[in-house]
Design an enzyme around this catalytic site. Structure first.
Site, mmCIF file in Angstrom:
data_model
loop_
_atom_site.group_PDB
_atom_site.id
_atom_site.type_symbol
_atom_site.label_atom_id
_atom_site.label_comp_id
_atom_site.label_asym_id
_atom_site.label_seq_id
_atom_site.Cartn_x
_atom_site.Cartn_y
_atom_site.Cartn_z
ATOM 1 N N TYR A 53 1.022 -1.332 -0.052
ATOM 2 C CA TYR A 53 -0.037 0.075 -0.196
ATOM 3 C C TYR A 53 0.729 1.237 0.026
ATOM 4 O O TYR A 53 0.570 2.377 -0.496
ATOM 5 C CB TYR A 53 -0.923 -0.040 1.232
ATOM 6 C CG TYR A 53 -1.985 -1.134 0.836
ATOM 7 C CD1 TYR A 53 -3.289 -0.695 -0.091
ATOM 8 C CD2 TYR A 53 -1.914 -2.266 1.200
ATOM 9 C CE1 TYR A 53 -3.892 -1.865 -0.439
ATOM 10 C CE2 TYR A 53 -2.886 -3.355 1.135
ATOM 11 C CZ TYR A 53 -3.966 -3.106 0.201
ATOM 12 O OH TYR A 53 -5.092 -3.913 -0.101
ATOM 13 N N HIS A 104 -14.568 0.931 -1.262
ATOM 14 C CA HIS A 104 -13.472 -0.202 -0.808
ATOM 15 C C HIS A 104 -12.397 0.826 -0.010
ATOM 16 O O HIS A 104 -11.135 0.343 0.154
ATOM 17 C CB HIS A 104 -12.763 -0.901 -1.809
ATOM 18 C CG HIS A 104 -13.964 -1.862 -2.551
ATOM 19 N ND1 HIS A 104 -13.605 -2.422 -4.049
ATOM 20 C CD2 HIS A 104 -14.856 -2.442 -2.014
ATOM 21 C CE1 HIS A 104 -14.684 -3.120 -3.982
ATOM 22 N NE2 HIS A 104 -15.771 -2.915 -2.817
HETATM 23 P P1 OAD Z 1 -11.305 -5.405 -12.293
HETATM 24 O O1 OAD Z 1 -9.761 -5.431 -12.629
HETATM 25 O O2 OAD Z 1 -11.948 -6.773 -12.087
HETATM 26 O O3 OAD Z 1 -12.150 -4.912 -13.840
HETATM 27 C C1 OAD Z 1 -11.464 -3.938 -14.358
HETATM 28 C C2 OAD Z 1 -12.350 -3.456 -15.705
HETATM 29 O O4 OAD Z 1 -11.803 -2.214 -16.273
HETATM 30 C C3 OAD Z 1 -12.631 -4.575 -16.574
HETATM 31 O O5 OAD Z 1 -13.780 -4.901 -17.125
HETATM 32 C C4 OAD Z 1 -11.682 -3.936 -17.879
HETATM 33 O O6 OAD Z 1 -12.272 -4.636 -19.077
HETATM 34 C C5 OAD Z 1 -12.028 -2.781 -17.809
HETATM 35 N N1 OAD Z 1 -11.126 -1.593 -18.272
HETATM 36 C C6 OAD Z 1 -9.735 -1.896 -18.756
HETATM 37 N N2 OAD Z 1 -9.306 -0.893 -19.283
HETATM 38 C C7 OAD Z 1 -10.124 0.156 -19.297
HETATM 39 C C8 OAD Z 1 -10.472 1.425 -19.970
HETATM 40 N N3 OAD Z 1 -9.191 1.942 -20.495
HETATM 41 N N4 OAD Z 1 -11.697 2.046 -19.788
HETATM 42 C C9 OAD Z 1 -12.465 1.490 -19.061
HETATM 43 N N5 OAD Z 1 -12.392 -0.025 -18.683
HETATM 44 C C10 OAD Z 1 -11.545 -0.305 -18.710
HETATM 45 O O7 OAD Z 1 -11.430 -4.176 -11.390
HETATM 46 P P2 OAD Z 1 -12.662 -4.021 -10.629
HETATM 47 O O8 OAD Z 1 -13.931 -4.366 -11.149
HETATM 48 O O9 OAD Z 1 -12.656 -2.276 -10.096
HETATM 49 O O10 OAD Z 1 -11.137 -4.611 -4.432
HETATM 50 O O11 OAD Z 1 -12.455 -4.667 -9.333
HETATM 51 C C11 OAD Z 1 -13.427 -4.653 -8.194
HETATM 52 C C12 OAD Z 1 -12.658 -4.832 -6.970
HETATM 53 O O12 OAD Z 1 -11.832 -5.991 -6.815
HETATM 54 C C13 OAD Z 1 -11.509 -3.746 -6.478
HETATM 55 O O13 OAD Z 1 -12.096 -2.611 -5.898
HETATM 56 C C14 OAD Z 1 -10.544 -4.360 -5.724
HETATM 57 C C15 OAD Z 1 -10.490 -5.704 -6.655
HETATM 58 O O14 OAD Z 1 -10.134 -6.643 -5.704
HETATM 59 C C16 OAD Z 1 -10.276 -4.757 -3.396
HETATM 60 O O15 OAD Z 1 -9.136 -4.368 -3.377
HETATM 61 C C17 OAD Z 1 -11.196 -4.633 -2.064
#
Ligand code: OAD
Length: 233
Positions: A53, A104
């Site tokens: 972190y 989060h």
């Molecule tokens: P993910 O890494 O699961 O998903 C990221 C999303 O962003 C995917 O659907 C990609 O296709 C998309 N993506 C990639 N490039 C992009 C761009 N240029 N513009 C728009 N979208 C794009 O991340 P989260 O869904 O945020 O939690 O994950 C949710 C949680 O899981 C996070 O908050 C974290 C993680 O573990 C904790 O740490 C508690």
């Protein structure tokens, strides 16, 4: 249309240079999630988690909000906007969004290891303090820990986020794989006549089979297209 909720995930900040989690080469490939994002991982190896972190915090000093963040902030000129983000960075705020709910947690904050959600112990770090050390203490004398919601922990902001979604005329989902609950479940609280938009360059499975207007683009380009669409309404 009056009220908009914008639900964002890691993809929102991808164009700012912050890695997503689940894409190939994403953060969870390099750092096993059970090591750096669970209470058990922290107990096992607090130094590793603290270093992880600290590095994420130092990265904040080197990145800037992207056009997508700025276009989300600019929605406030015409709508009542609440941003509900899964991201722990501060790029929405730095782009000018004034009402941001962090589901989060926040990288720039630290708290007590014993009572992480007690507001009395949650403290914003100044950039000079971004490097936290083992031995640094919260007000209650316990080890300072990141103000981050780890897997298996409560998500205290979910209820207030759900209240906003229930009142929204539109929900805009940007850059989240919708894999993580309860965040992904927020979509079920939309009013039956609310518009739901989803901006993501990849195919995203939307829970509950709700009808969604998909803009299959990155955050900046996708927001440009969405703003044009809203202008035309
Ligand atoms: P993910 O890494 O699961 O998903 C990221 C999303 O962003 C995917 O659907 C990609 O296709 C998309 N993506 C990639 N490039 C992009 C761009 N240029 N513009 C728009 N979208 C794009 O991340 P989260 O869904 O945020 O939690 O994950 C949710 C949680 O899981 C996070 O908050 C974290 C993680 O573990 C904790 O740490 C508690």
């Amino acid at each position: 249309m009056k009220k908009i909720v914008v639900l964002t995930g890691a993809g929102m900040s991808a164009e700012s240079g912050i890695s997503t989690f689940r894409d190939a080469g994403g953060l969870w490939d390099k750092y096993p999630v059970e090591d750096v994002a669970t209470p058990e991982g922290y107990r096992r190896n607090p130094q590793l988690v603290t270093d992880f972190y600290n590095a994420r915090r130092m990265q904040l000093l080197t990145v800037e909000p992207n056009e997508g963040h700025r276009l989300v902030a600019a929605l406030e000129e015409r709508y009542e906007v609440t941003v509900v983000t899964q991201n722990v960075d501060n790029l929405h705020e730095r782009a000018g969004s004034t009402h941001v709910i962090h589901l989060h947690g926040e990288l720039t904050k630290v708290t007590s290891s014993l009572e992480p959600n007690n507001p009395q112990y949650i403290r914003e770090l100044s950039p000079e303090e971004y490097e936290v050390h083992l031995g640094d203490c919260a007000e209650d004398g316990s080890q300072l820990r990141p103000y981050i919601v780890w897997f298996g922990e409560e998500v205290p902001a979910i209820e207030v986020a759900a209240d906003h979604v229930m009142q929204a005329d539109a929900l805009i989902i940007i850059g989240t794989s919708l894999n993580v609950y309860p965040a992904a479940g927020l979509i079920q609280f939309t009013k039956s006549d609310a518009q739901i938009y989803l901006i993501d360059p990849a195919e995203v499975r939307v829970p509950y089979g709700l009808p969604v207007h998909v803009i299959k683009k990155g955050a900046s380009q996708g927001m440009r297209e969405l703003v044009a669409l809203l202008d035309g309404e």
